[in-house]
Design a protein around this motif. Sequence first.
Motif, PDB file in Angstrom:
ATOM      1  N   LEU A  60      -5.270  -6.250  21.547  1.00 23.44           N
ATOM      2  CA  LEU A  60      -6.242  -5.556  20.694  1.00 23.44           C
ATOM      3  C   LEU A  60      -7.385  -4.954  21.517  1.00 23.44           C
ATOM      4  CD1 LEU A  60      -6.395  -8.049  17.680  1.00 23.44           C
ATOM      5  CD2 LEU A  60      -5.176  -5.868  17.817  1.00 23.44           C
TER       6      LEU A  60
ATOM      7  N   ARG B 239       0.831  -1.202   0.000  1.00 26.82           N
ATOM      8  CA  ARG B 239       0.000   0.000   0.000  1.00 26.82           C
ATOM      9  C   ARG B 239       0.869   1.258   0.000  1.00 26.82           C
ATOM     10  NH1 ARG B 239      -1.795   2.325   4.628  1.00 26.82           N
ATOM     11  NH2 ARG B 239      -1.094   0.504   5.771  1.00 26.82           N
TER      12      ARG B 239
ATOM     13  N   GLY C  88      -9.799   8.181  12.247  1.00 25.20           N
ATOM     14  CA  GLY C  88     -10.279   7.524  11.031  1.00 25.20           C
ATOM     15  C   GLY C  88     -11.004   8.507  10.121  1.00 25.20           C
TER      16      GLY C  88
ATOM     17  N   PHE D 179      -5.730   2.521   8.195  1.00 26.24           N
ATOM     18  CA  PHE D 179      -5.337   3.159   9.460  1.00 26.24           C
ATOM     19  C   PHE D 179      -5.619   2.199  10.616  1.00 26.24           C
ATOM     20  CE2 PHE D 179      -7.884   5.348  12.854  1.00 26.24           C
ATOM     21  CZ  PHE D 179      -6.812   5.611  13.712  1.00 26.24           C
ATOM     22  N   GLN D 180      -6.835   1.649  10.669  1.00 25.96           N
ATOM     23  CA  GLN D 180      -7.205   0.718  11.744  1.00 25.96           C
ATOM     24  C   GLN D 180      -6.301  -0.505  11.728  1.00 25.96           C
ATOM     25  OE1 GLN D 180     -11.283   0.080  10.630  1.00 25.96           O
ATOM     26  NE2 GLN D 180     -12.032   1.874  11.745  1.00 25.96           N
TER      27      GLN D 180
ATOM     28  N   ALA E 235      -8.803   4.111   3.219  1.00 29.13           N
ATOM     29  CA  ALA E 235      -7.802   4.783   4.052  1.00 29.13           C
ATOM     30  C   ALA E 235      -8.118   4.542   5.526  1.00 29.13           C
ATOM     31  CB  ALA E 235      -7.783   6.282   3.743  1.00 29.13           C
ATOM     32  N   ARG E 236      -9.409   4.615   5.873  1.00 33.71           N
ATOM     33  CA  ARG E 236      -9.802   4.372   7.257  1.00 33.71           C
ATOM     34  C   ARG E 236      -9.472   2.926   7.661  1.00 33.71           C
ATOM     35  NH1 ARG E 236     -13.864   6.762  10.342  1.00 33.71           N
ATOM     36  NH2 ARG E 236     -14.878   7.640   8.514  1.00 33.71           N
TER      37      ARG E 236
ATOM     38  N   MET F 252     -10.179   6.509  17.783  1.00 32.92           N
ATOM     39  CA  MET F 252     -10.057   5.780  16.513  1.00 32.92           C
ATOM     40  C   MET F 252     -11.018   6.359  15.480  1.00 32.92           C
ATOM     41  SD  MET F 252      -7.801   3.243  16.340  1.00 32.92           S
ATOM     42  CE  MET F 252      -8.332   1.948  15.187  1.00 32.92           C
TER      43      MET F 252
ATOM     44  N   ALA G 112      -1.980   6.342  12.531  1.00 34.85           N
ATOM     45  CA  ALA G 112      -1.717   5.157  13.352  1.00 34.85           C
ATOM     46  C   ALA G 112      -0.658   5.470  14.407  1.00 34.85           C
ATOM     47  CB  ALA G 112      -1.269   3.993  12.469  1.00 34.85           C
TER      48      ALA G 112
ATOM     49  N   VAL H 256      -8.448  10.657   8.403  1.00 36.50           N
ATOM     50  CA  VAL H 256      -7.804   9.876   7.342  1.00 36.50           C
ATOM     51  C   VAL H 256      -8.738   9.750   6.139  1.00 36.50           C
ATOM     52  CG1 VAL H 256      -7.043   7.548   6.734  1.00 36.50           C
ATOM     53  CG2 VAL H 256      -6.217   8.610   8.848  1.00 36.50           C
ATOM     54  N   ALA H 257      -9.995   9.482   6.406  1.00 28.91           N
ATOM     55  CA  ALA H 257     -10.967   9.318   5.318  1.00 28.91           C
ATOM     56  C   ALA H 257     -11.136  10.625   4.542  1.00 28.91           C
ATOM     57  CB  ALA H 257     -12.318   8.855   5.874  1.00 28.91           C
TER      58      ALA H 257
ATOM     59  N   ALA I 171     -11.776   6.770   0.618  1.00 30.94           N
ATOM     60  CA  ALA I 171     -11.883   7.240   2.002  1.00 30.94           C
ATOM     61  C   ALA I 171     -12.042   6.058   2.954  1.00 30.94           C
ATOM     62  CB  ALA I 171     -13.063   8.207   2.135  1.00 30.94           C
ATOM     63  N   GLU I 172     -12.913   5.133   2.599  1.00 32.08           N
ATOM     64  CA  GLU I 172     -13.130   3.975   3.483  1.00 32.08           C
ATOM     65  C   GLU I 172     -11.910   3.074   3.522  1.00 32.08           C
ATOM     66  OE1 GLU I 172     -15.199   3.777   5.882  1.00 32.08           O
ATOM     67  OE2 GLU I 172     -15.750   5.723   5.070  1.00 32.08           O
TER      68      GLU I 172
ATOM     69  N   PRO J 154      -2.751   7.378   6.537  1.00 30.26           N
ATOM     70  CA  PRO J 154      -3.078   6.335   7.516  1.00 30.26           C
ATOM     71  C   PRO J 154      -1.928   6.040   8.485  1.00 30.26           C
ATOM     72  CG  PRO J 154      -3.809   5.653   5.335  1.00 30.26           C
ATOM     73  CD  PRO J 154      -3.057   6.937   5.146  1.00 30.26           C
TER      74      PRO J 154
ATOM     75  N   ASP K   4      -3.261  -0.710  10.524  1.00 30.09           N
ATOM     76  CA  ASP K   4      -1.921  -0.307  10.974  1.00 30.09           C
ATOM     77  C   ASP K   4      -1.839  -0.330  12.491  1.00 30.09           C
ATOM     78  OD1 ASP K   4      -0.777   0.099   8.543  1.00 30.09           O
ATOM     79  OD2 ASP K   4      -0.464   2.255   8.780  1.00 30.09           O
ATOM     80  N   VAL K   5      -2.868   0.208  13.135  1.00 28.50           N
ATOM     81  CA  VAL K   5      -2.873   0.248  14.599  1.00 28.50           C
ATOM     82  C   VAL K   5      -2.871  -1.178  15.150  1.00 28.50           C
ATOM     83  CG1 VAL K   5      -4.177   0.940  16.658  1.00 28.50           C
ATOM     84  CG2 VAL K   5      -4.014   2.491  14.715  1.00 28.50           C
ATOM     85  N   ARG K   6      -3.730  -2.025  14.616  1.00 30.33           N
ATOM     86  CA  ARG K   6      -3.779  -3.418  15.084  1.00 30.33           C
ATOM     87  C   ARG K   6      -2.442  -4.120  14.887  1.00 30.33           C
ATOM     88  NH1 ARG K   6      -9.505  -3.298  13.098  1.00 30.33           N
ATOM     89  NH2 ARG K   6      -8.750  -3.689  11.001  1.00 30.33           N
TER      90      ARG K   6
END
Lengths: 331, 331
Positions: free
Chosen positions: B285, A132, B301, A276-277, A272-273, B297, B315, B304-305, A269-270, B311, A279-281
Amino acid sequence: MDTLELAEKVERGDRRALARAVTLVESGRADHRAEAVTVLERLAKTGRQALRIGLSGTPGVGKSTFIEAFGMMLIARGLRVAVLAVDPSSARSGGSILGDKTRMDRLSREAGAFIRPSPSQTHLGGVARRTRDAVALCEAAGFDVVLIETVGVGQSETVVAEMADMFVLLLAPAGGDELQGVKRGIMEMADLILVNKADGDLKTSASRTCADYAGALRLLRKRPQDPEGFPKAMMVSAAQETGLTEAWAEIEALIGWRRENGHWQGRRAEQARFWFQEDVRQALLAQLQTPDARARMRALGDAVARGEMPPGRAAQDMLADLRAVSASSGK
Amino acid sequence: MDTLELAEKVERGDRRALARAVTLVESGRADHRAEAVTVLERLAKTGRQALRIGLSGTPGVGKSTFIEAFGMMLIARGLRVAVLAVDPSSARSGGSILGDKTRMDRLSREAGAFIRPSPSQTHLGGVARRTRDAVALCEAAGFDVVLIETVGVGQSETVVAEMADMFVLLLAPAGGDELQGVKRGIMEMADLILVNKADGDLKTSASRTCADYAGALRLLRKRPQDPEGFPKAMMVSAAQETGLTEAWAEIEALIGWRRENGHWQGRRAEQARFWFQEDVRQALLAQLQTPDARARMRALGDAVARGEMPPGRAAQDMLADLRAVSASSGK
Ligand SMILES: Nc1nc2c(ncn2[C@@H]2O[C@H](COP(=O)(O)OP(=O)(O)OP(=O)(O)O)[C@@H](O)[C@H]2O)c(=O)[nH]1
Ligand SMILES: Nc1nc2c(ncn2[C@@H]2O[C@H](COP(=O)(O)OP(=O)(O)OP(=O)(O)O)[C@@H](O)[C@H]2O)c(=O)[nH]1
Ligand SMILES: [Mg+2]
Ligand SMILES: [Mg+2]
C-alpha cells in the motif's frame, strides 16, 4: 453473447441479461473481470440513476418481511425495485442472506422486481466491490429503487452506507434499555430509523422505543446533509403493512431536499472517489492471493514463526519476489 | 557511527545508542529503513527476550502514574524497564502520549529505565511497525520488562495486544453501570484487569468495580492460554503505591505458566507471522504514498468524482501507472 450485446440487453431492462451481468461482475476470473469493466463502462453512459437505499437491522428484526411489503408498495406505484445484499457472513454461510426468497415470495414474482442474494466471498472488500457493481448494473437496467440489505453486525453497515444515497436502520420494539443495543456509530449513519413490528401486543413498546430513539437522534450533532427534522424515527409494521407509505413519503422528502441542495450529487461523487481508492488498494493486496504468493507467504511466515528470520527481512524477501513475478510477467 | 557500531552499542545497553536506533526505525526514509533492518537483523542474534506487557486504559485512569510507580518498583527489584507508547491520535496531536515525562519524573531519571514517546505518524499501521521494532531494540539492549502503553480508544489496543506477551487493562472505580463502558472485545483481550485509584474515598467503589469485573471475567469463555484463575481483576493504587507487588506476582505467575506450557513461544511465533504479513501488506500500500502516486490518485479521483470515469476503470489506469513506475525503476 458478447459484452456489447449483454450491455444492450441490460440497458433494455432484460432481467435475464441483468442476472448474467451480475454473475459476471461477481466472478473472480480475470477475463470475466475485464469483460465486466467493459460492460460497466458502456452502461455508465446511460447516465441512469436509481434511488439507492441501504437497509440494515439485526437478525429477526424483519428485514425480509419489510423488503417484501415495502417493495410491493413501490411496485404498486409503478416503480421498478431491485434488492441486493451485502452479507458479512457469506464467507462462512456461502451466501445465506436473501437465500430466503421465500420470504419475498410475492416480490420475487413481480416483473418489475429483481432480487439477488449476496455473492459468496471470502472478504468484505470483495463483496463490496461486487455489490457496488451490481448496483450500477441495476441502475443502468432502469430500476428506480435499489434496496441494499445487510445484517447489522458492524462493518458491513459502513460498506452499505458508502454505496447508498440514504441509510435506513430497522429496529425491533424493546423492553428495557434498548438504546444500549445499537452502536452509536451505526445510529450516526442512519437517515431514518424504522421501529418495525408496531402491531398487536408490541405496539406499545414500539411506540416507546420509537420515542426513545427520536430523543437520542435529537442529541446527535446536526449534519449538513440533513433537512429540518432528520434523521427521523418512525413506526412501521411490515407484517400489517402499516406505516410504509408514510416511510416512503419521508424518504422522498429527504432525497428531494438533498437533490435540491447539492448533497445528493456531492455524496455520490465522494463515494465514487472512495471506491476508486478502495479498488486500487484491493488490487494491490490481491497480488498476495495467487497460489504462488500464498505458498511463499506461508513458507516465509513459517520461518518467521520459528524465529529463523525477523519479520521485516521476510517481508523484504516477499516484496522482492512479487516484483520479480510482475517484471517477468511483463505487466 | 555505522550500523555495526550502533548495533554493538545497543547490545551493550547504551541508552543513547538505543535512542538513536529507535529514531532510525521510526524514520520514513528508505535509506534509514534499510539501515534499521540491518541493525534489527544483527540484534535478533542476541536472542534476548524481555517480558512485553501491553497496558491500556481510558484517559485519566492513571496510566502514567501507574507506569511511574510500577516501573520504580521493578527497578527496585533490579530489573531494567523500558516504556514505549502507541498513540492512535498521534497523527493529530503530534505524539502527545508520554509527552508527560514529567508524570514519570522519577522513572525517567533512573539509569535502568528507558522512556520513549510514541512516534508521530499518519496511520496506525506505521506506528505499529515502528513500535514493534522499538520493542525488539529494547529487548536486544537487555531490558527485562517492556511496557507498551496505549490510550484505550479502540483499535490501538488490538495493535498493542498483538505485540505483547500479556495485556493489562487499567480501569477507574465507577459509580453506576460501569461495565457498559468497556467494550466486550477489549475485555476479552485482557489478561489482568487493574482497578486503579483504590484509595481514600474511592476505595469502596473500586472494590465494587473490581468485583463486578471479576464476575464479568468469569462469564467469558476459557482460553487455552490461561491458567486457573485468569484473567483476573485486582485493585491497585498507583498514587499510594499499593497492590503493585501483588500485581507483579500475578504477572509472574501467569507468564511462568505460559512459558512452561508453550503458550509464550506459541504466541510470539504467531505474532511474528502476523507482523510479517502486515509488513508485506503495508509495503504494497505504501506505493500509493509517493508524491507522484498521490497526485495521480487525486487527479483520477477527481475525474471519478466528476462522473467522467467509472471507479473500476480509473483503478485499472492507476494500477497500470504503478506497474510502469516499478518497471522503469528497475525494481
Ligand atoms: N409482529 C410482527 N412480526 C414481524 C414483522 N415483521 C417481521 N416479523 C416477524 O419477525 C420474524 C423475522 O422476520 P424476517 O423478515 O425474517 O427478519 P430478518 O430481519 O430478515 O431476519 P434475518 O434474515 O434472519 O436477518 C418473522 O417471524 C416475521 O414474521 C412485523 O411487522 N410484525
Ligand atoms: N486517587 C488517585 N488518583 C490517581 C491515581 N493514579 C492517578 N491518579 C490521578 O488521576 C489523574 C490522571 O492520572 P494520569 O496518570 O495522568 O492518567 P493517564 O491515564 O496517564 O491519563 P492520560 O495520559 O491523559 O491518558 C491525575 O490527577 C492523577 O494524579 C491513584 O491511584 N489514586
Ligand atoms: Mg432476512
Ligand atoms: Mg498519561
